[in-house]
Write an enzyme that holds these catalytic residues in place. Structure first.
Site, PDB file in Angstrom:
ATOM      1  N   CYS A 164       0.800  -1.220   0.000  1.00  0.00           N
ATOM      2  CA  CYS A 164       0.000   0.000   0.000  1.00  0.00           C
ATOM      3  C   CYS A 164       0.832   1.269   0.000  1.00  0.00           C
ATOM      4  CB  CYS A 164      -0.949  -0.013   1.196  1.00  0.00           C
ATOM      5  SG  CYS A 164      -0.123  -0.188   2.804  1.00  0.00           S
ATOM      6  N   HIS A 177      -2.481   0.551   6.809  1.00  0.00           N
ATOM      7  CA  HIS A 177      -2.741   0.861   5.403  1.00  0.00           C
ATOM      8  C   HIS A 177      -2.362   2.303   5.128  1.00  0.00           C
ATOM      9  CE1 HIS A 177      -4.383  -0.042   1.539  1.00  0.00           C
ATOM     10  NE2 HIS A 177      -5.363   0.848   1.604  1.00  0.00           N
ATOM     11  N   ASP A 236      -7.856   5.228  -3.285  1.00  0.00           N
ATOM     12  CA  ASP A 236      -7.025   4.140  -2.783  1.00  0.00           C
ATOM     13  C   ASP A 236      -6.457   3.362  -3.959  1.00  0.00           C
ATOM     14  OD1 ASP A 236      -5.772   2.145  -1.437  1.00  0.00           O
ATOM     15  OD2 ASP A 236      -7.475   1.587  -0.195  1.00  0.00           O
TER      16      ASP A 236
END
Length: 706
Positions: free
Chosen positions: A456, A500, A516
């Site tokens: 991420c 994250h 995202d």
């Protein structure tokens, strides 16, 4: 085989098992010899000390574990083999060596870690010179003190259970050592210890519930607040979050008031917002770079999307709290020297470091528009990039801007550019992996055009860099995403593996919008979370033994974590606020004076009750005499009652001729059993089972006259 099974079914034991059982009964049964009693008490004391020392193995050095184990085994061998203890002059070099080893490890003999290690060494060495009764008392009292030090490192269920077992065994040894002449069976001493501990339960509960609570951890040492702990930080470098993704440690737990949690793609737990890029590391945007152009964010939220929940945050040695995006208000919880506030980035900041488990209630919106009142001056810091880094990324952004239709219409163009970058991540051969290659100076260039492997933080960093190169305000948001719902207690468990990083871009008429890029590459990461087992794929766990074993492991883990959470919620998280809430629910004024008066009243009542129970006169019951009286009543019912002064054997002679042959034979057997239990050496070890069997047979006896 069949014969052996039949013997076992009938209660018989194999010879080896029978010998072991007899040796165990002989060891823990009443001892006549003082040497046998000392050996038995030493073995029980060593078992208790094992429970005292074992919890410390988690945080002491390997050499200390080896030394403690060797000394414990040595002392156990000496007790079992009945060999003499080492001479006193041999203990001096052992003591000097242990002292030097502790000093070499910690550079001091004081403090929590060094002090506890040194105490453990002294306890183990004291076992080797435990010759007199006074030495046993010294070892036991030192063990009690070391038990307290366990809570400086952890206060979980396992530590509490082991502490209770150790206390019970230590009291067992104290009872045994204080017996003057005659020993007692192990069951009798265990009953004495259990009675004392049961009497302590009401006092313990009263003190726990009503004794004034302290602000701060009950067990701690000065300087502990600065100790390290795994968790998010105020910067993000390639590989930082990757270390968290391998941790199963719990970050926080959440209980939603309405029951089921929101959908997985809405479970974004907001943490530090990173706005300055050094070329390799993202850090929080300093206040001096924001200047007078910064403005408070305007939030327009859909009231129908509000979610109410209670979050229990584990200590992470930072000054921020976590909340589901977007927090509707600031939690009313005191941490450190001040109250919680929310900064301009939407991050909840506490008044001090989170050094203890913190519980707070919140409301959050899952549908909202953020920052519609931003201006070009307030957005400028969110478009800055360092010079001299990632030239290929800057060139690609220029090509992307030129190739986007309607580039002069900023509103539509920005949306198209955001979608174009997300499409690039989605359609090209980018890979989500927890073991990406190491990146160099131009980390974004290498990731986008060479390795294309990362997790991420790689995708969030590259995406925000591209957005800023396209003159679109963007920033990195770190926190946690998802969580694992525990069906046993209804809590959502968020672990460090759920850490994250995502991005926010500012779009005209929409404000700050979450983007995202990880969801474009690995949508299962967002839909199923990053908790252990969430990304498991393949047929190996879908059928057969593998799936059953995995389901069993998950069930056991859910139940254990539910028990651990209940312990945390009701014991370790019992705070000043919850104590005052208890007083308010009782209709009392929630202040210290009322609490002290209530505590004094409850303690007086409990002490009076315990004093009455402990000091009241007790009549000694003669169970065998009661059975003999029951037999006399049975005989009197047919007119054959013997005289009261006669013993069992004389009663048998008197009954001859007064009962028929069958009744006389049964009465003779019962009286013989009573005589055996009353006067023989074997009768002195009569247990409750034998007395119950005899009483049952007397009740079944139905005599008939001659």
């Amino acid at each position: 085989m069949a014969a052996t099974a039949a013997k076992l079914a009938n209660g018989a034991r194999p010879p080896r098992l029978r010998r072991s059982w007899n040796a165990l009964r002989a060891l823990f049964g009443p001892q006549v010899s003082s040497a046998a009693r000392e050996r038995r008490d030493t073995i029980v004391l060593l078992l208790a000390l094992a429970l005292v020392v074992l919890p410390h193995f988690e945080h002491i050095a390997w050499w200390a574990i080896s030394v403690l184990t060797a000394l414990w085994v040595w002392r156990l061998w000496l007790a079992l083999s009945q060999r003499p203890l080492p001479p006193r002059f041999a203990m001096l070099p052992l003591l000097i060596g242990a002292t030097l080893a502790v000093f070499a490890e910690h550079r001091t003999l004081l403090g929590r870690d060094a002090g506890v290690t040194f105490l453990l060494m002294l306890l183990a060495l004291k076992l080797l010179e435990m010759r007199a009764r006074r030495d046993v008392f010294v070892v036991i009292f030192l063990a009690f003190f070391i038990l307290l030090t366990q809570f400086l490192f952890g206060q979980g269920i396992v530590v509490a259970v082991m502490t209770l077992l150790a206390v019970a065994l230590l009291f067992f040894v104290l009872v045994s050592v204080n017996l003057a002449e005659h020993d007692l069976p192990a069951s009798r001493k265990a009953a004495l210890v259990g009675g004392v501990m049961l009497k302590a339960v009401p006092l313990t509960l009263a003190l726990f519930v009503l004794f004034p609570r302290l602000n701060g951890p009950l067990w701690g040492m000065p300087g502990e607040a600065t100790g390290g702990r795994m968790g998010l930080s105020q910067n993000m470098t390639p590989g930082a979050i990757g270390r968290l993704l391998e941790s199963d440690e719990i970050a926080f737990r959440v209980r939603f008031d309405a029951g089921a949690p929101p959908l997985a793609d809405q479970l974004y737990w907001r943490g530090p917002v990173l706005g300055q890029f050094t070329g390799r590391t993202w850090i929080v945007l300093p206040e001096n770079l924001r200047g007078p152009t910064s403005t408070s964010l305007e939030v327009k939220a859909d009231p129908r999307s509000v979610v109410e929940y209670t979050l229990t945050l584990e200590p992470h040695r930072r000054d921020w709290l976590f909340a589901l995006e977007w927090p509707a208000d600031v939690p009313a919880v005191g941490v450190g020297s001040g109250r919680v506030r929310m900064n301009d980035d939407g991050q909840l900041i506490a008044g001090g470091l989170i050094t203890e488990r913190t519980r707070y209630s919140l409301r959050s919106y899952t549908q909202f528009n953020l920052g519609l009142n931003e201006t070009p001056l307030s957005l400028r810091p969110w478009t800055q990039l360092p010079t001299g880094f990632n030239p290929r990324t800057l060139a690609f952004a220029g090509e992307l801007r030129k190739g986007t239709p309607g580039a002069l219409q900023s509103r539509d163009a920005d949306i198209k550019l955001v979608n174009a970058v997300l499409t690039k991540f989605r359609n090209e051969n980018f890979v989500y992996t927890l073991e990406p290659p190491v990146l160099g100076r131009d980390s974004v260039d290498e990731f986008l055009f060479t390795t294309r492997q990362g997790f991420c933080e790689h995708y969030a960093s590259a995406f925000v860099t591209l957005m800023r190169a396209l003159d679109i305000p963007a920033r990195v948001v770190t926190g946690y995403q998802g969580g694992e719902f525990n069906p046993v207690d209804g809590y959502l468990t968020v672990r460090q593996s759920d850490a994250h990083a995502w991005a926010e871009v500012w779009l005209e008429s929409r404000g700050w919008v979450r983007a995202d890029p990880t969801a474009a590459v690995a949508p299962e990461r967002v839909q199923r979370g990053g908790s252990p087992g969430a990304l498991r794929t393949g047929p190996a766990i879908n059928v057969g033994v593998g799936q059953r074993a995995f389901d069993l492991w998950r069930t056991l883990r859910f139940n254990w974590e539910a028990a651990e959470n209940a312990w945390n919620q009701w014991v370790l998280s019992y705070s000043v606020e919850r104590q005052r809430s208890l007083l308010s629910s009782l209709g009392l004024r929630p202040d210290t004076a009322t609490l002290a008066a209530l505590l004094a009243f409850v303690l007086c009542v409990l002490l009076a009750v315990l004093g009455y129970v402990s000091l009241r006169h007790r009549e000694q019951r003669d169970a065998l005499g009661e059975i003999l009286g029951l037999l006399r009543a049975r005989l009197a019912s047919v007119g054959a009652e013997p005289r009261a002064h006669l013993g069992p054997r004389a009663m048998t002679q008197q009954l001859r001729g007064q009962l028929d042959e069958s009744s006389f034979s049964s009465a003779q057997v019962l009286l013989a059993r009573i005589e055996l239990l009353r006067y023989s050496r074997a009768g002195s070890r009569a247990n409750a089972a034998q007395l119950r069997a005899l009483k049952r047979d007397v009740r079944r006896f139905r005599p008939r006259a001659a």
